[in-house]
Motif scaffolding. Structure first.
Motif, PDB file in Angstrom:
ATOM      1  N   LEU A 191      45.410  35.051  35.487  1.00  0.00           N
ATOM      2  CA  LEU A 191      45.826  35.408  36.847  1.00  0.00           C
ATOM      3  C   LEU A 191      46.971  34.553  37.361  1.00  0.00           C
ATOM      4  O   LEU A 191      47.508  34.829  38.438  1.00  0.00           O
ATOM      5  N   TYR A 192      47.363  33.510  36.616  1.00  0.00           N
ATOM      6  CA  TYR A 192      48.501  32.711  37.068  1.00  0.00           C
ATOM      7  C   TYR A 192      49.784  33.536  37.132  1.00  0.00           C
ATOM      8  O   TYR A 192      50.693  33.220  37.907  1.00  0.00           O
ATOM      9  N   VAL A 214      49.941  36.394  38.341  1.00  0.00           N
ATOM     10  CA  VAL A 214      49.872  37.060  39.644  1.00  0.00           C
ATOM     11  C   VAL A 214      49.977  36.043  40.783  1.00  0.00           C
ATOM     12  O   VAL A 214      50.712  36.234  41.748  1.00  0.00           O
ATOM     13  N   TYR A 215      49.234  34.962  40.647  1.00  0.00           N
ATOM     14  CA  TYR A 215      49.246  33.895  41.649  1.00  0.00           C
ATOM     15  C   TYR A 215      48.972  32.587  40.939  1.00  0.00           C
ATOM     16  O   TYR A 215      47.982  32.489  40.209  1.00  0.00           O
ATOM     17  N   ARG A 231      53.468  35.082  40.932  1.00  0.00           N
ATOM     18  CA  ARG A 231      53.840  36.329  41.618  1.00  0.00           C
ATOM     19  C   ARG A 231      54.808  37.192  40.799  1.00  0.00           C
ATOM     20  O   ARG A 231      55.721  37.805  41.344  1.00  0.00           O
ATOM     21  N   TRP A 256      48.885  44.209  35.889  1.00  0.00           N
ATOM     22  CA  TRP A 256      48.324  43.163  36.755  1.00  0.00           C
ATOM     23  C   TRP A 256      46.922  43.536  37.229  1.00  0.00           C
ATOM     24  O   TRP A 256      46.006  42.710  37.205  1.00  0.00           O
ATOM     25  N   PHE A 284      43.385  41.720  36.185  1.00  0.00           N
ATOM     26  CA  PHE A 284      42.446  41.209  37.190  1.00  0.00           C
ATOM     27  C   PHE A 284      41.038  41.729  36.900  1.00  0.00           C
ATOM     28  O   PHE A 284      40.076  40.950  36.832  1.00  0.00           O
ATOM     29  N   ALA A 311      44.806  36.099  44.261  1.00  0.00           N
ATOM     30  CA  ALA A 311      45.365  37.108  43.357  1.00  0.00           C
ATOM     31  C   ALA A 311      45.023  38.513  43.842  1.00  0.00           C
ATOM     32  O   ALA A 311      45.866  39.424  43.807  1.00  0.00           O
TER      33      ALA A 311
END
Length: 770
Positions: A595-596, A598-599, A602, A614, A618, A651
Motif C-alpha cells: 500500500l505504500y 498508494v499512501y 500516491r 490499486w 488494497f 490508503a
C-alpha cells in the motif's frame, strides 16, 4: 448549525486520583501533563523535546506541585481545558485557578484566587537525585551513567537542572565502526544543561517550598531552558534573563489566547452523522484501569478525536527536535511499579502508578526505544501542510539535514558507496542505540553497518525517499526556492547516487535492489515495493519540475530508466502489487508494504489508467494481512489491525472508499486507553500511551477523506470530498499550494458553501476522487 471548538472543551467534575487524569497542555516546545488531587494540590510534569541527557534520553524536567489546601469546597469542582485560549481553568465555589504554557516563551504560569485567604505552597522536585544507570539505556555496555540533577535555591527561586557529564556518542561511534569519523557526528549532548526555575511573587523560601501564609491571590511561574551553554553560570544567566523579560500573568494569558485563536482559525474540520462506537478491550486491562471519573461527552466522536489530537500535536510540534512517536511530550508514569516491558506494556500503561516517581520508576521512561523511527516519526507530519502549519515541518527537515556528513561517511565505510546512506532509526546524533545496532559481543560475524535488529534497524532507503516526497510537497505549498535548490535536490541527488553505487548489480538495464527489507515485514528481499514505488514517485515529481539543472535532469532521467519496476503478482485472478520482486513469503511484522504505492507515495494520483491495480492491491493485501478490523486494546503489540501506525485507512481514503473509511475512522476514534481520563490518550496499540501514530492517522485519514491535493509539476488539483461516507455532513477549511485556502460546507448531500481564496483557484477544484 455546525459545532465550534467550544463544543470540544474537556471538562472534569471531580478531582484526580493520580496522573491517569492528566490533561495535556503546551506551546510546541514545552509540554506539561497536569492534574489536581482532592487535597487541592495541582501537579504537573514538565517536558521539552531538547531535554537530552548524556545517554540521549529525552527526560522530564521534573514535577511542580502547588498546594492550595482550601481550594476544593463543598460547592463542587470543575476543571476545563479551554481550547480557544490554550489554558486549563479550575473552579470550586468561588475559588479560581488558571494554568497555561506561554505561547511566546518556554514558561508555565499559574494564577489563583480564593474566596477566603488561604495558604499556598509551591515546590519543584526531581527524582533523578543520584547517578543513574537507567532502564532502556542506549549504551548499556559502556557503563556510562547519567549524573544526578541539581537543586539550588537563590533569591526567590528554586532551580532544578541537569548538567550532562561524559556522553555516549564516542562509545556508540566506535561500536559502529565510525570512531575515526567523530567530527562528522553531530553532538547535541556535550555541555547541555536543562531545567528551570520556579518563583512565586511575595513568597518566602522554606526547605524546598515557596510559601505564602494567607493570601487571596497568588501567581507562580516556572521558566524552563535547555542549551549547550558550556557552564552552569552561563545557563543560569540565560534563564534569569528570560525570567526578567516575562510580562505579567495577564499579558501572558492575552498573548497565549491570541495565538490559539489564530491557530484554530487557520484550519478546521467538523463532522456530523458519525457513529460513536465502543472499543473491544481485554478483561485484563479493563480490570487494571483506574476509575478516573471520566469527562463530558461530545456532539461528534470523530470531531472530538480530531480536535483533541490536533491540539496535542500543536502542543508538541514547535520544539528543537521532532515529536516522539511513543508519547509525544505527554508520557506518564509506568503503572503498578513496573517497567514498560514490551510483552506487558498494555497493562503497565493502563494501571495507576504505585507511588511518586523515584530513580527507578518514573515518567522519563519510554516504550520500545529512545531512537526516532522514521516509520513512526513521519505520521504526525503528514497532515500539517493542509492545515497550514509549515514551521513544524522545518523542525523535522533540520533534524535529518544535520546527518548529511555522517550519512556520507556511513555510505563509504559500510558499503564503499558514494552519496548518503539512509536508515530508519536514529538517535539525536544520527547513530543507532546499542540495542538496535547490536553490542560488540553479538556482532563478531556481522559486517560493519549490519544492524542486529532486523526490524527498524534494517529498513534502508525507503525512509529517505519518503522524506524527499514530503519535502517536495512542502516546496509545492511554500514555494521556498532556496529550500528546493539547497536542500531537496542535493539530498535527492546523493540518495540516488547511494542507491546506484551500493547496489551495483543490473538485470535488463535495471538496478537490482538486493538484499533489502520490505519495511519490517519481509527480510532480505529483492526490489521491495516500498523502495520501487518511492523511486518511481520521487523521480516523477523531480522530473516534472522545470527548474532542474541540465545535469540534474540527465542524472534523474537515467535513474528513472534504471529503476526497478513495481513488483506484480497474480492473486485471486487479479494482478496486484507484491511486497517485493523476490521474497521468502514469511511475514515478520504486520505492515502492508504494497500500500505504500498508494499512501504515502500516491502513485494512483498520477497513474490513473491503473486504478484497478490499486483497488485490487488494497483488497487482496489487506485481507491477506488480516487488517480489516480495529485493534483490540490489551492484545500483544504484534497483532494485525487497521489501527495505530497502520495506514490502511489513509490508503482507503486516497482510493475513494468513503463508507469503509467511515467505519475505520469511527472504530479508531474509540481506542482511548481505559485507564486514562483524557479522551485522546490513545492506546496502547503498537507503541505507547498516548499512541502518537494512532492519533496522527486520525488526523491524516479524516483530512484525506475531505480534502486532498495532487501535485503535477507546477500545477496541482484540489479534490473535495473524495472519500466522505454517504451519511456524513462536514464543514472544513484547509490549505492548498499557491497560498490557497478552501472552505466547504456539505450538508444533507448538498454543497452549501464553497469559498476558494484566491477565487481563480476554483478552476482547479475536482469533486470526488478516483
Amino acid at each position: 448549525m455546525f459545532d465550534t471548538i467550544a463544543n470540544y472543551h474537556v471538562v472534569y467534575t471531580g478531582p484526580a486520583l493520580s496522573d491517569r487524569s492528566a490533561m495535556p497542555l503546551g506551546n510546541g516546545e514545552v509540554g506539561i501533563s497536569l492534574w489536581m488531587t482532592g487535597d487541592g494540590t495541582l501537579h504537573f510534569y514538565i517536558a521539552r523535546t531538547d531535554a537530552l541527557t548524556e545517554l540521549d534520553r529525552t527526560v522530564k524536567l521534573g514535577m511542580v506541585r502547588v498546594r492550595c489546601p482550601a481550594f476544593i469546597r463543598d460547592a463542587g469542582f470543575r476543571q476545563e481545558l479551554v481550547l480557544e485560549e490554550g489554558l486549563v481553568r479550575f473552579s470550586s465555589g468561588n475559588n479560581r485557578l488558571e494554568l497555561l504554557v506561554d505561547s511566546d516563551s518556554p514558561s508555565v504560569a499559574v494564577a489563583g484566587s480564593f474566596e477566603q485567604p488561604s495558604a499556598v505552597q509551591a515546590e519543584y522536585i526531581t527524582w533523578r537525585c543520584a547517578e543513574n544507570f537507567p532502564y532502556g539505556s542506549p549504551a548499556r555496555k559502556s557503563g556510562i551513567q547519567e549524573s544526578p540533577d541539581h537543586v539550588e535555591h537563590a533569591g526567590n527561586g528554586i532551580y532544578v537542572y541537569h548538567a550532562n557529564g561524559r556522553n555516549c556518542i564516542e562509545y556508540l561511534a566506535r561500536a559502529q565502526a565510525l570512531g575515526d569519523h567523530l567530527p562528522a557526528i553531530p553532538d547535541r549532548l556535550r555541555g547541555r544543561i536543562f531545567g528551570g526555575v520556579l518563583t512565586m511573587a511575595g513568597a518566602r523560601l522554606e526547605s524546598n517550598c515557596l510559601c505564602l501564609e494567607a493570601v487571596s491571590r497568588f501567581e507562580t511561574v516556572l521558566v524552563t531552558h535547555s542549551a549547550q551553554a558550556g557552564s552552569v553560570e552561563a545557563w543560569k544567566g540565560e534563564l534569569d534573563s528570560m525570567r526578567r523579560e516575562l510580562p505579567s500573568f495577564g499579558a501572558i494569558k492575552a498573548r497565549t489566547a491570541a495565538w490559539w485563536k489564530a491557530y484554530w482559525a487557520r484550519s478546521f474540520i467538523f463532522v456530523r452523522g458519525d457513529r460513536k462506537r465502543d472499543p473491544e478491550i481485554t478483561a485484563e486491562i479493563r480490570e487494571a484501569a483506574e476509575k478516573t471519573g471520566g469527562c463530558n461527552s461530545f456532539p461528534s466522536a470523530v470531531t472530538a478525536a480530531y480536535v483533541l489530537t490536533k491540539f496535542m500535536t500543536a502542543c508538541s510540534a514547535r520544539g528543537a527536535f521532532p515529536m516522539f512517536y511513543n508519547g509525544q511530550l505527554f508520557n506518564l508514569m509506568p503503572g503498578g511499579g513496573r517497567h514498560l516491558d514490551i510483552q506487558t506494556f498494555s497493562k503497565t500503561f493502563t494501571m495507576p502508578p504505585a507511588g511518586d516517581p523515584d530513580l527507578e520508576i518514573n515518567p522519563d521512561e519510554r516504550s520500545w526505544t529512545i531512537d526516532h523511527l522514521w516509520q513512526n516519526l513521519r505520521l504526525p507530519y503528514y497532515s500539517l501542510l493542509a492545515r497550514g502549519e509549515y514551521d513544524a515541518l522545518r523542525v523535522l527537515f533540520r533534524y535529518f539535514r544535520s546527518f548529511w556528513e555522517l550519512n556520507r561517511v556511513r555510505a563509504k565505510v559500510y558499503y564503499r558507496a558514494s552519496g548518503q546512506h539512509n536508515t530508519e532509526m536514529t538517535l539525536s546524533c544520527g547513530l543507532q542505540s546499542e540495542g538496535v545496532y547490536g553490542e560488540a559481543s553479538l556482532r563478531s560475524s556481522l559486517p560493519d553497518g549490519y544492524a542486529l535488529n532486523r526490524y527498524g534497524g534494517a529498513v534502508d532507503i525507503s525512509p529517505g525517499l519518503e522524506l524527499i516526497f514530503l519535502q517536495l510537497d512542502f516546496y509545492a505549498y511554500t514555494g521556498d526556492e532556496a529550500f528546493l535548490q539547497e536542500e531537496v535536490i542535493p539530498y535527492a541527488r546523493e540518495l540516488f547516487l547511494y542507491i546506484e553505487t551500493r547496489f551495483t548489480g543490473r538485470e535488463n538495464g535495471k538496478v537490482v535492489l538486493s538484499p533489502l527489507q520490505s519495511l519490517e515485514t519481509y527480510f532480505d528481499t529483492r526490489d521491495p515495493v516500498s523502495v520501487a514505488a518511492g523511486m518511481r514517485a520521487v523521480l516523477g515529481r523531480l522530473l516534472d519540475m522545470p527548474n532542474l539543472s541540465l545535469s540534474d535532469r540527465a542524472f534523474f532521467e537515467g535513474l528513472r530508466e534504471r529503476s526497478p519496476d513495481l513488483p506484480l503478482v497474480a492473486k485471486d485472478g487479479k494482478t496486484v502489487l507484491d511486497a517485493a520482486k523476490e521474497h521468502d513469503g514469511r511475514r515478520r511484522n504486520v505492515e502492508t508494504p504494497q500500500l505504500y504505492a498508494v499512501y504515502p507515495f500516491r502513485l494512483c494520483g498520477t497513474d490513473r489508467c491503473e486504478t484497478a491495480l490499486w483497488r485490487d492491491t488494497f483488497a487482496v493485501s489487506v485481507v491477506e494481512n488480516d487488517g480489516m478490523h480495529p485493534y483490540v486494546l490489551g492484545t500483544a503489540p504484534g497483532a494485525p489491525s487497521y489501527s495505530g501506525w497502520q495506514t490502511i485507512g489513509c490508503a482507503a481514503a486516497v482510493l475513494g472508499m468513503g463508507d469503509l473509511c467511515g467505519e475505520i475512522l469511527e472504530n479508531n476514534c474509540a481506542l482511548k486507553n481505559p485507564g486514562s481520563r483524557f479522551p485522546a490518550m490513545w492506546g496502547p496499540i503498537y507503541d505507547a500511551v498516548p499512541d502518537t501514530d494512532h492519533g496522527a492517522n486520525i488526523l491524516n485519514q479524516l483530512q484525506l477523506m475531505a480534502f486532498r491535493v495532487e501535485i503535477f509539476g507546477e500545477k496541482n488539483k484540489i479534490y473535495i470530498l473524495p472519500a466522505l461516507p454517504k451519511h456524513w455532513d462536514v464543514w472544513f477549511k484547509f490549505h492548498a499550494p499557491q497560498d490557497t485556502t478552501v472552505e466547504v460546507l456539505y450538508e444533507a448531500g448538498e454543497l452549501k458553501r464553497l469559498i476558494v481564496d484566491p477565487p481563480e483557484r476554483e478552476a482547479d477544484i475536482v469533486f470526488g476522487g478516483l
